[in-house]
Design a protein around this motif. Structure first.
Motif, PDB file in Angstrom:
ATOM      1  N   GLN A   1       2.043  -8.367  -0.850  1.00 12.61           N
ATOM      2  CA  GLN A   1       1.947  -8.661  -2.285  1.00 12.61           C
ATOM      3  C   GLN A   1       0.496  -8.629  -2.750  1.00 12.61           C
ATOM      4  O   GLN A   1       0.190  -8.051  -3.794  1.00 12.61           O
ATOM      5  N   GLN A   2      -0.403  -9.229  -1.990  1.00  7.88           N
ATOM      6  CA  GLN A   2      -1.817  -9.219  -2.367  1.00  7.88           C
ATOM      7  C   GLN A   2      -2.375  -7.790  -2.362  1.00  7.88           C
ATOM      8  O   GLN A   2      -3.112  -7.409  -3.266  1.00  7.88           O
ATOM      9  N   LEU A   3      -2.014  -7.020  -1.336  1.00 14.03           N
ATOM     10  CA  LEU A   3      -2.448  -5.619  -1.281  1.00 14.03           C
ATOM     11  C   LEU A   3      -1.903  -4.845  -2.481  1.00 14.03           C
ATOM     12  O   LEU A   3      -2.624  -4.077  -3.123  1.00 14.03           O
ATOM     13  N   ALA A   4      -0.621  -5.050  -2.753  1.00 11.78           N
ATOM     14  CA  ALA A   4       0.034  -4.353  -3.859  1.00 11.78           C
ATOM     15  C   ALA A   4      -0.654  -4.686  -5.181  1.00 11.78           C
ATOM     16  O   ALA A   4      -0.904  -3.792  -6.000  1.00 11.78           O
ATOM     17  N   ASP A   5      -0.960  -5.956  -5.392  1.00 12.51           N
ATOM     18  CA  ASP A   5      -1.663  -6.363  -6.612  1.00 12.51           C
ATOM     19  C   ASP A   5      -3.013  -5.657  -6.716  1.00 12.51           C
ATOM     20  O   ASP A   5      -3.417  -5.234  -7.794  1.00 12.51           O
ATOM     21  N   GLY A   6      -3.697  -5.513  -5.587  1.00 11.03           N
ATOM     22  CA  GLY A   6      -5.020  -4.890  -5.571  1.00 11.03           C
ATOM     23  C   GLY A   6      -5.007  -3.391  -5.823  1.00 11.03           C
ATOM     24  O   GLY A   6      -5.969  -2.842  -6.342  1.00 11.03           O
ATOM     25  N   VAL A   7      -3.914  -2.722  -5.439  1.00 11.58           N
ATOM     26  CA  VAL A   7      -3.869  -1.262  -5.604  1.00 11.58           C
ATOM     27  C   VAL A   7      -2.963  -0.820  -6.743  1.00 11.58           C
ATOM     28  O   VAL A   7      -2.858   0.369  -7.020  1.00 11.58           O
ATOM     29  N   GLY A   8      -2.291  -1.764  -7.375  1.00 12.50           N
ATOM     30  CA  GLY A   8      -1.462  -1.435  -8.533  1.00 12.50           C
ATOM     31  C   GLY A   8      -0.128  -0.809  -8.182  1.00 12.50           C
ATOM     32  O   GLY A   8       0.335   0.082  -8.898  1.00 12.50           O
ATOM     33  N   MET A   9       0.473  -1.265  -7.092  1.00 11.92           N
ATOM     34  CA  MET A   9       1.793  -0.773  -6.682  1.00 11.92           C
ATOM     35  C   MET A   9       2.676  -1.974  -6.369  1.00 11.92           C
ATOM     36  O   MET A   9       2.205  -3.099  -6.300  1.00 11.92           O
ATOM     37  N   SER A  10       3.956  -1.708  -6.127  1.00 13.01           N
ATOM     38  CA  SER A  10       4.844  -2.786  -5.700  1.00 13.01           C
ATOM     39  C   SER A  10       4.683  -2.981  -4.185  1.00 13.01           C
ATOM     40  O   SER A  10       4.230  -2.078  -3.475  1.00 13.01           O
TER      41      SER A  10
END
Length: 155
Positions: A24-33
């Protein structure tokens, strides 16, 4: 998988900064789910691009005050000298890094120990006992100017 695509590159950069991030944190950082990000991380792991996850420690706080870079030269005509040295390098926890190099020496090793007596003991009990070692040139680290673990990604 193309390592140079924008999203994968951002995932790699984020993980190199902090390998404990959740999907989730990675997804938030790269703009993906999270699911596609998690899939990309799994692909990076399975391909061997991500070798392992570690915690970086402050060696001095662990009592390892001395860090040296040693240039090791081997006697080339000695049977098994290379294999013996590399086996020793892999087995010694004091040796943090070992690289076969060009130039005046055959190897450069990074060694961390509590003090100079421990380094002398390491030399006497480990390196000097190898028949194939012809010389060792030691450089003691006075202070770390830069210590980086993140690899620079190609453009």
């Amino acid at each position: 998988m193309n390592l140079l695509d924008r999203v994968t590159r951002r995932i790699i950069e984020a993980l190199q900064r902090d390998g404990r991030q959740s999907a989730q944190q990675l997804a938030d950082g790269v703009g993906m789910s999270p699911t596609p990000v998690w899939r990309r991380v799994k692909e990076l792991e399975q391909s061997g691009t991500i070798l392992r996850y570690v915690a970086l420690m402050d060696r001095e706080k662990l009592g390892l005050a001395i860090c040296v870079f040693a240039h090791v030269s081997l006697v080339r005509h000695t049977d098994g000298a290379v294999e013996d040295f590399e086996r020793l390098a892999l087995a010694c926890p004091e040796i943090m890094e070992c690289a076969s190099i060009t130039g005046e020496a055959d190897y450069m090793i990074k060694v961390v120990v509590p003090d100079m007596k421990a380094y002398d003991r390491f030399l006497q009990e480990r390196l000097f006992k190898l028949k194939g070692v012809s010389s060792i040139r030691t450089n003691v680290v006075l202070r770390d100017v830069k210590y980086e673990t993140a690899l620079p990604l190609p453009p």
